[in-house]
Design an enzyme around this catalytic site. Structure first.
Site, PDB file in Angstrom:
ATOM      1  N   GLU A  99     -10.821  57.153 -60.572  1.00 40.80           N
ATOM      2  CA  GLU A  99      -9.454  57.592 -60.340  1.00 40.80           C
ATOM      3  C   GLU A  99      -9.111  57.334 -58.798  1.00 40.80           C
ATOM      4  OE1 GLU A  99      -8.429  61.768 -61.404  1.00 40.80           O
ATOM      5  OE2 GLU A  99     -10.310  61.542 -62.847  1.00 40.80           O
ATOM      6  N   ARG A 156     -26.335  63.388 -65.701  1.00 36.99           N
ATOM      7  CA  ARG A 156     -26.219  64.236 -66.916  1.00 36.99           C
ATOM      8  C   ARG A 156     -26.464  63.702 -68.365  1.00 36.99           C
ATOM      9  NH1 ARG A 156     -21.679  66.151 -63.489  1.00 36.99           N
ATOM     10  NH2 ARG A 156     -20.552  64.681 -64.404  1.00 36.99           N
TER      11      ARG A 156
END
Length: 174
Positions: free
Chosen positions: A95, A58
């Protein structure tokens, strides 16, 4: 123009409890996309940027038109195995594990001024890995630009404090 109103919030994606900030609705709005690039341009217009770097994928969407506006080159940072020549690599934490990014060894001339642009900063891992690659490649980091910042995740605290950080839209809570 209120760019935040063009971001779609998708609850419970990709898992329960997460609110996903979907930029596809911003990208599909012609005026919204133009204002986004214009506002990023305003942040870097006086920075003498030689190259804009965008992280896969992106970051490419905002970095390439920004580079065009700045009269700068664009350099992609990609996932491993996607770049055809010799690369530098940087592993970083997520994460749920680790990931890796790569940049061509010869992406910049030594001392080039580089701005890193991405759609979003959350925990800061991707941006920090990209910054480390830029510096390993011999360039000077002159700023970060993000369309969206999830400020409640404190990602900017991970980034170098001697470099300006610009975000256009901030979400102070999930």
């Amino acid at each position: 123009m209120d760019l935040k109103s063009l971001i779609r919030s998708v609850p419970d994606f990709p898992k329960p409890g997460i609110v996903f900030r979907d930029i596809t609705t911003l990208l599909s709005d012609p005026q919204g996309l133009q204002v986004t690039i214009d506002r990023l341009y305003e942040r870097f217009a006086d920075s003498r940027v030689d190259y804009v770097v965008g992280a896969e994928s992106r970051g490419f969407m905002f970095g390439t038109p920004l580079a065009y506006r700045l009269g700068a080159g664009f350099v992609p940072v990609r996932k491993p195995g996607k770049l055809p020549a010799d690369t530098l690599s940087e592993e970083y934490s997520l994460e749920y594990g680790t990931d890796c990014l790569e940049i061509h060894v010869d992406a910049f001339e030594s001392g080039s001024r580089v701005a890193i642009v991405d759609d979003l900063i959350a925990t800061g891992g991707t941006a920090l890995a990209t910054a480390n690659l830029v510096r390993q490649a011999g360039a000077e980091l002159c700023g970060f630009g993000f369309v969206v910042e999830l400020s409640f995740l404190n990602g900017r605290e991970l980034l170098p404090n001697d470099v300006p950080i610009h975000s256009l839209i901030s979400y102070p809570s999930e």
